[in-house]
Write an enzyme that holds these catalytic residues in place. Structure first.
Site, PDB file in Angstrom:
ATOM      1  N   ARG A  80       0.850  -1.194   0.000  1.00  0.00           N
ATOM      2  CA  ARG A  80       0.000   0.000   0.000  1.00  0.00           C
ATOM      3  C   ARG A  80       0.889   1.249   0.000  1.00  0.00           C
ATOM      4  O   ARG A  80       1.641   1.475   0.948  1.00  0.00           O
ATOM      5  CB  ARG A  80      -0.906   0.010   1.241  1.00  0.00           C
ATOM      6  CG  ARG A  80      -1.693   1.288   1.352  1.00  0.00           C
ATOM      7  CD  ARG A  80      -2.621   1.328   2.566  1.00  0.00           C
ATOM      8  NE  ARG A  80      -3.215   2.641   2.623  1.00  0.00           N
ATOM      9  CZ  ARG A  80      -3.216   3.451   3.681  1.00  0.00           C
ATOM     10  NH1 ARG A  80      -2.668   3.057   4.821  1.00  0.00           N
ATOM     11  NH2 ARG A  80      -3.766   4.633   3.616  1.00  0.00           N
ATOM     12  N   HIS A 124      -3.147  10.952   0.740  1.00  0.00           N
ATOM     13  CA  HIS A 124      -2.571  10.774   2.076  1.00  0.00           C
ATOM     14  C   HIS A 124      -2.059  12.155   2.499  1.00  0.00           C
ATOM     15  O   HIS A 124      -0.888  12.350   2.767  1.00  0.00           O
ATOM     16  CB  HIS A 124      -1.469   9.716   2.049  1.00  0.00           C
ATOM     17  CG  HIS A 124      -1.192   9.077   3.376  1.00  0.00           C
ATOM     18  ND1 HIS A 124      -1.285   7.722   3.597  1.00  0.00           N
ATOM     19  CD2 HIS A 124      -0.812   9.602   4.563  1.00  0.00           C
ATOM     20  CE1 HIS A 124      -0.965   7.442   4.856  1.00  0.00           C
ATOM     21  NE2 HIS A 124      -0.681   8.586   5.469  1.00  0.00           N
ATOM     22  N   GLU A 169      -7.345   8.312   6.398  1.00  0.00           N
ATOM     23  CA  GLU A 169      -7.637   8.929   7.687  1.00  0.00           C
ATOM     24  C   GLU A 169      -8.192  10.352   7.585  1.00  0.00           C
ATOM     25  O   GLU A 169      -7.570  11.312   8.071  1.00  0.00           O
ATOM     26  CB  GLU A 169      -6.380   8.924   8.566  1.00  0.00           C
ATOM     27  CG  GLU A 169      -5.865   7.530   8.844  1.00  0.00           C
ATOM     28  CD  GLU A 169      -4.767   7.494   9.915  1.00  0.00           C
ATOM     29  OE1 GLU A 169      -4.320   8.563  10.339  1.00  0.00           O
ATOM     30  OE2 GLU A 169      -4.386   6.385  10.323  1.00  0.00           O
ATOM     31  N   ASN A 288      -7.250   1.552  10.057  1.00  0.00           N
ATOM     32  CA  ASN A 288      -5.941   1.866  10.645  1.00  0.00           C
ATOM     33  C   ASN A 288      -6.135   1.914  12.151  1.00  0.00           C
ATOM     34  O   ASN A 288      -7.036   2.597  12.645  1.00  0.00           O
ATOM     35  CB  ASN A 288      -5.437   3.241  10.187  1.00  0.00           C
ATOM     36  CG  ASN A 288      -5.158   3.306   8.688  1.00  0.00           C
ATOM     37  OD1 ASN A 288      -5.328   2.325   7.962  1.00  0.00           O
ATOM     38  ND2 ASN A 288      -4.737   4.463   8.228  1.00  0.00           N
ATOM     39  N   TYR A 290      -3.979   2.220  15.947  1.00  0.00           N
ATOM     40  CA  TYR A 290      -2.760   2.381  16.748  1.00  0.00           C
ATOM     41  C   TYR A 290      -3.016   2.170  18.238  1.00  0.00           C
ATOM     42  O   TYR A 290      -2.280   1.461  18.895  1.00  0.00           O
ATOM     43  CB  TYR A 290      -2.110   3.752  16.475  1.00  0.00           C
ATOM     44  CG  TYR A 290      -1.501   3.784  15.094  1.00  0.00           C
ATOM     45  CD1 TYR A 290      -0.223   3.296  14.861  1.00  0.00           C
ATOM     46  CD2 TYR A 290      -2.233   4.241  13.994  1.00  0.00           C
ATOM     47  CE1 TYR A 290       0.329   3.271  13.584  1.00  0.00           C
ATOM     48  CE2 TYR A 290      -1.696   4.222  12.714  1.00  0.00           C
ATOM     49  CZ  TYR A 290      -0.419   3.727  12.513  1.00  0.00           C
ATOM     50  OH  TYR A 290       0.111   3.680  11.253  1.00  0.00           O
ATOM     51  N   GLU A 350      -3.301  -0.104   8.248  1.00  0.00           N
ATOM     52  CA  GLU A 350      -2.118   0.335   8.993  1.00  0.00           C
ATOM     53  C   GLU A 350      -2.147  -0.257  10.395  1.00  0.00           C
ATOM     54  O   GLU A 350      -3.179  -0.217  11.070  1.00  0.00           O
ATOM     55  CB  GLU A 350      -2.038   1.861   9.154  1.00  0.00           C
ATOM     56  CG  GLU A 350      -1.676   2.599   7.903  1.00  0.00           C
ATOM     57  CD  GLU A 350      -1.537   4.107   8.102  1.00  0.00           C
ATOM     58  OE1 GLU A 350      -1.213   4.548   9.233  1.00  0.00           O
ATOM     59  OE2 GLU A 350      -1.769   4.826   7.122  1.00  0.00           O
TER      60      GLU A 350
HETATM   61  C1  BGC Z   1      -0.829   7.867   9.227  1.00  0.00           C
HETATM   62  C2  BGC Z   1       0.613   7.677   8.877  1.00  0.00           C
HETATM   63  C3  BGC Z   1       1.475   7.932  10.090  1.00  0.00           C
HETATM   64  C4  BGC Z   1       1.094   6.937  11.155  1.00  0.00           C
HETATM   65  C5  BGC Z   1       1.886   7.063  12.440  1.00  0.00           C
HETATM   66  C6  BGC Z   1      -1.223   7.311  10.556  1.00  0.00           C
HETATM   67  O1  BGC Z   1      -2.011   8.249  11.204  1.00  0.00           O
HETATM   68  O2  BGC Z   1      -1.675   7.426   8.203  1.00  0.00           O
HETATM   69  O3  BGC Z   1       0.940   8.524   7.810  1.00  0.00           O
HETATM   70  O4  BGC Z   1       2.831   7.896   9.799  1.00  0.00           O
HETATM   71  O5  BGC Z   1      -0.248   7.080  11.483  1.00  0.00           O
HETATM   72  O6  BGC Z   1       1.671   8.285  13.047  1.00  0.00           O
END
Ligand code: BGC
Length: 441
Positions: A80, A124, A169, A288, A290, A350
């Site tokens: 991607r 992006h 995002e 995505n 985190y 992601e």
């Molecule tokens: C984004 C990336 C970024 C990653 C880590 C995501 O919000 O799509 O571009 O590098 O998080 O912060």
């Protein structure tokens, strides 16, 4: 990290890595590329933690063959990447710049030759600067410009890109880019930024039909999600948690899946017919993830209906983000429970973490924390699949250490270490670990 073997994944599961154009390409003025809002922002003193820019970053524009070889070594089935709108349309309007598209043409062909599916994101966050000067995403016209760019790009690459992703995002581009000004274009509008949400969604919907007219490949959007952990037990805390969830997790997804805007978040700029355009069916929902977000009621005089608080009790990455693999399982199951049959197939577009990785005396880069992070998150995906959620792919963020937006070069997310002075790439131990997971399938 558990020592039990990683469970099997369904046949055909897509194993990938993700990157984005401004974070890795460099070559900021090559072959007619115009400036984007990120060039302007990065070159504005005081915006980037280490005063760096994306002018060169990983120089992927000139080294993409080496980077595709690294991908081939991993054994991934999909890559991607994002296409830089200002390479395709340097001024954000008008005819395509053939030299800009040539780069992606070469990249796509090299990927296919290596047996890797090209997965292309159209936006992006690198809006052509001339469009920002006419209001950027605050201006409805930008949605039409985005569809025009989608058309030009798909006319060239639509026969070979295997999955299109319209936006990356949109919540982060709204919140960090337009509400709090931490990202480009650096606007500080707080809740007045809402037109940016609607115009991005409208641009997405218009781009879906432009892509379908040129390409038979499936179409997706990549949203980021963060399960809400409520702090406090008052009615005000409960209301704050609901408000944050609506903003972060529902504002984009409810209208995309045909349910209109969540109550209280209806941007005033919506016109008749827009919600139908936005709800054009998509084939895949990119997720995505985190970390979850801690939320409680705000102080009396806050302009926002919630306050974000750090989550206690978890290991943390170099970004100080809590490591909560179960949050990914909860998120996936929660999406299925919330949207039911309206939810398309999901791919994790992601998932990854930043640590302060550096070569040791032998030149090797050991990153056991990243291995533990990816191991936990892959198991969380597998657990969600076991609970009946249709997840068909996982892309690690990111292939390379890169230019991490407002953090510049201070946060390393790669499976591959990059020395930004010499451009030497060194696969980390997580690269070998991820390759082994893929090989075992
Ligand atoms: C984004 C990336 C970024 C990653 C880590 C995501 O919000 O799509 O571009 O590098 O998080 O912060």
């Amino acid at each position: 990290m558990t020592t039990t073997p990683m469970p099997a994944f369904p046949t055909g599961f897509r194993w990938g890595v993700s990157t984005s154009a401004y974070q890795i390409e460099g070559a900021a003025t090559a072959d007619g590329r115009g400036p984007s809002i990120w060039d302007t922002f990065a070159h504005t003193p005081g915006r980037i933690a280490d005063h760096s820019t994306g002018d060169v970053t990983c120089d992927h524009y000139h080294r993409h063959r080496e980077d595709v070889a690294l991908m081939a070594g991993l054994g991934i089935s999909a890559y991607r990447f994002s296409i830089a709108w200002p390479r395709v349309q340097p001024r954000g309007t008008g005819a395509a710049n053939p030299a800009g598209l040539d780069f992606y043409d070469r990249l796509v062909d090299d990927l296919l030759a290596a047996g890797i599916d090209p997965v292309a994101t159209l936006f992006h966050w690198d809006l052509p600067q001339p469009l920002e000067e006419t209001g950027g995403w605050l201006n409805r016209d930008t949605a039409d410009r985005f569809a025009e760019y989608a058309d030009l790009t798909a006319a060239r690459l639509g026969d070979r890109v295997k999955l299109w992703i319209t936006l990356n995002e949109p919540f982060v581009h709204l919140s960090l880019g337009h509400a709090t000004g931490v990202h480009a274009p650096g606007r500080f509008l707080l809740l007045d930024a809402f037109p940016v949400a609607h115009h991005q969604l409208l641009g997405h919907g218009l781009a879906v039909s432009a892509l379908r007219a040129r390409s038979t490949s499936p179409v997706a959007i990549a949203n980021n999600y963060s399960p809400v952990v409520r702090y406090g037990d008052t009615d005000a805390d409960r209301a704050a948690a609901l408000a944050y969830d609506a903003l972060h997790n529902r504002l984009f997804t409810d209208p995309l899946l045909g349910q209109g805007y969540p109550p209280g978040f209806d941007p005033a700029v919506v016109r008749d017919g827009d919600l139908d355009v936005i709800a054009a069916p998509i084939d895949v929902l990119g997720v995505n993830y985190y970390n979850p977000t801690g939320v409680r009621a705000p102080e009396q005089d806050s302009p926002l209906p919630f306050e974000v608080v750090p989550l206690d009790g978890y290991p943390r990455t170099a970004f100080d983000w809590p490591v909560v693999p179960d949050g990914l399982r909860d998120l996936l199951v929660g999406l299925r429970d919330r949207y039911g049959d309206a939810l398309p197939e999901i791919q994790i577009t992601e998932s990854g973490c930043a640590y302060d990785d550096a070569p040791d005396a032998d030149g090797r880069v050991h990153d056991p924390e990243r291995i533990a992070y990816l191991d936990g998150h892959l198991r969380a995906v597998r657990a969600a699949i076991d609970e009946g959620v249709d997840v068909t792919g996982y892309f690690v963020w990111s292939l390379l250490d890169n230019w991490e937006w407002a953090e510049g070069f201070t946060k390393r997310f790669g499976l591959v270490h990059v020395d930004f002075d010499s451009q030497v790439r060194t696969p980390k131990s997580s690269y070998a670990w991820y390759r082994d997971q893929i090989v075992r399938r």
